[in-house]
Design a protein around this motif. Structure first.
Motif, PDB file in Angstrom:
ATOM      1  N   LEU A   1      59.566 -27.309-136.553  1.00  0.00           N
ATOM      2  CA  LEU A   1      58.997 -28.635-137.152  1.00  0.00           C
ATOM      3  C   LEU A   1      58.243 -29.427-136.361  1.00  0.00           C
ATOM      4  O   LEU A   1      58.641 -29.762-135.109  1.00  0.00           O
ATOM      5  N   ILE A   2      57.024 -29.606-136.562  1.00  0.00           N
ATOM      6  CA  ILE A   2      56.285 -30.638-135.958  1.00  0.00           C
ATOM      7  C   ILE A   2      55.938 -31.716-136.862  1.00  0.00           C
ATOM      8  O   ILE A   2      55.177 -31.639-137.923  1.00  0.00           O
TER       9      ILE A   2
ATOM     10  N   LEU B   1      42.238 -34.625-135.810  1.00  0.00           N
ATOM     11  CA  LEU B   1      41.292 -33.627-135.694  1.00  0.00           C
ATOM     12  C   LEU B   1      41.646 -32.342-135.987  1.00  0.00           C
ATOM     13  O   LEU B   1      42.680 -31.840-136.110  1.00  0.00           O
ATOM     14  N   SER B   2      40.534 -31.456-136.259  1.00  0.00           N
ATOM     15  CA  SER B   2      40.883 -30.241-136.672  1.00  0.00           C
ATOM     16  C   SER B   2      41.379 -29.615-135.584  1.00  0.00           C
ATOM     17  O   SER B   2      42.386 -28.554-135.869  1.00  0.00           O
ATOM     18  N   GLU B   3      41.037 -29.768-134.389  1.00  0.00           N
ATOM     19  CA  GLU B   3      41.802 -29.083-133.157  1.00  0.00           C
ATOM     20  C   GLU B   3      43.041 -29.683-132.962  1.00  0.00           C
ATOM     21  O   GLU B   3      43.791 -28.558-132.720  1.00  0.00           O
ATOM     22  N   PHE B   4      43.468 -30.727-133.412  1.00  0.00           N
ATOM     23  CA  PHE B   4      45.064 -31.068-133.370  1.00  0.00           C
ATOM     24  C   PHE B   4      45.938 -30.167-134.312  1.00  0.00           C
ATOM     25  O   PHE B   4      46.791 -29.510-133.942  1.00  0.00           O
ATOM     26  N   TYR B   5      45.269 -29.996-135.643  1.00  0.00           N
ATOM     27  CA  TYR B   5      46.012 -28.950-136.525  1.00  0.00           C
ATOM     28  C   TYR B   5      46.012 -27.680-136.028  1.00  0.00           C
ATOM     29  O   TYR B   5      46.986 -26.964-136.241  1.00  0.00           O
ATOM     30  N   LEU B   6      44.943 -27.142-135.590  1.00  0.00           N
ATOM     31  CA  LEU B   6      44.857 -25.934-135.081  1.00  0.00           C
ATOM     32  C   LEU B   6      46.042 -25.599-134.060  1.00  0.00           C
ATOM     33  O   LEU B   6      46.941 -24.276-134.006  1.00  0.00           O
ATOM     34  N   ASN B   7      46.044 -26.584-133.027  1.00  0.00           N
ATOM     35  CA  ASN B   7      47.103 -26.235-131.928  1.00  0.00           C
ATOM     36  C   ASN B   7      48.614 -26.512-132.460  1.00  0.00           C
ATOM     37  O   ASN B   7      49.468 -25.877-131.763  1.00  0.00           O
ATOM     38  N   CYS B   8      48.679 -27.294-133.683  1.00  0.00           N
ATOM     39  CA  CYS B   8      49.924 -27.605-133.920  1.00  0.00           C
ATOM     40  C   CYS B   8      50.702 -26.195-134.651  1.00  0.00           C
ATOM     41  O   CYS B   8      51.548 -25.759-134.762  1.00  0.00           O
TER      42      CYS B   8
END
Length: 286
Positions: A154-155, A171-178
């Motif tokens: 869980l994040i 950011l889209s980058e944040f969601y990708l890395n999550c």
């Protein structure tokens, strides 16, 4: 904005709310935030960041219970949790109530927020920072999630609004890395503003989440402090079944934990995913 012992929030263009100030407790701007803490006779101590209300003593339990327990009980087998933001300690407090969780990593950009909330909002964390399962990291959330090799069930992104340093967590980058750092059947949830006045932010989050998660949606709760209606929580997972949990199974999981809630319960959990039609219509256009 503080003027004549009245604090005005003007985050939404041409709209706002106000609180009478009984006493100003703290007021200072640092490299990350413009922080104000004051006491109000109805809501208790109130913290604002960049002139937007973040939390109050009176109604914080609604936000923190919903941000934490909905994904934890939906998953059912959470062992490793990452909290990004959440320096007031309320989300950490609720996560710590689940004794089956093995490891809790918390990433907060501003140690000052943690220290101030320990002083002026001690019941938010309720000594959760002393939990032996906690690993506290002072870092930017995006920087951490891009570079960590840890995997989580869980994040939770417990962020400010998408202004200032909080922008990185939308950011889209944040969601990708999550997504990359979630285990199989993992869940990502995040604070996502109020449904009526921040529908464009909700729409943008939905478009970005859809790139990385097979199942993405929102759930909601009514928090009086947050001006503009229901507060929205983003949801992302690759297992749609987690969102459609059977109420009998949910009740069994909750009963087993023996946690005392002030807002959350099985019916609230399930109904929170029922969205108003104007939001559904907006999301359908993406």
């Amino acid at each position: 904005m503080i003027k004549n012992k009245i604090w005005h929030e003007t985050f939404h263009c041409h709209l706002g709310q106000y609180f009478l100030i009984d006493k100003i407790l703290y007021q200072k701007k640092n490299q990350y935030h413009d922080i104000k803490i004051f006491h109000n006779s109805i809501m208790g101590n109130i913290m604002t960041i960049d002139d937007v209300v973040q939390t109050t003593e009176k109604d914080e339990f609604i936000y923190h219970e919903m941000l934490s327990h909905v994904p934890i009980f939906s998953h059912g087998l959470v062992k490793d949790v990452l909290i990004i933001g959440g320096g007031d300690g309320g989300t950490l407090r609720e996560v710590c109530k689940h004794k089956n969780i093995s490891n809790i990593t918390m990433v907060e950009i501003d140690i000052n927020i943690i220290n101030l909330c320990k002083k002026y909002f001690p019941n938010h964390s309720d000594n959760a920072y002393n939990d032996s399962r906690l690993k506290l990291i002072i870092d930017d959330g995006l920087n951490f999630i891009k570079n960590t090799h840890q995997k989580f069930d869980l994040i939770i992104s417990d962020s400010t609004d998408p202004i200032g340093c909080g922008k990185n967590l939308f950011l889209s980058e944040f969601y990708l890395n999550c997504k990359k750092n979630l285990k199989k059947n993992g869940i990502f949830v995040a604070q996502n503003g109020t449904s009526f006045l921040q529908i464009d932010e909700i729409f943008l989050t939905y478009k970005n989440l859809k790139k990385y998660f097979h199942d993405c949606t929102f759930y909601q709760a009514i928090v009086p402090t947050y001006y503009g209606g229901a507060i929205m929580f983003a949801w992302g997972s690759d297992n749609q079944k987690l969102r459609y949990i059977d109420q009998k199974i949910l009740k069994s999981r909750i009963k087993e934990k023996k946690i005392i809630f002030k807002y959350y319960n099985p019916k609230i959990h399930i109904s929170s995913f029922s969205l108003p039609q104007y939001i559904i219509n907006k999301l359908d256009t993406s």
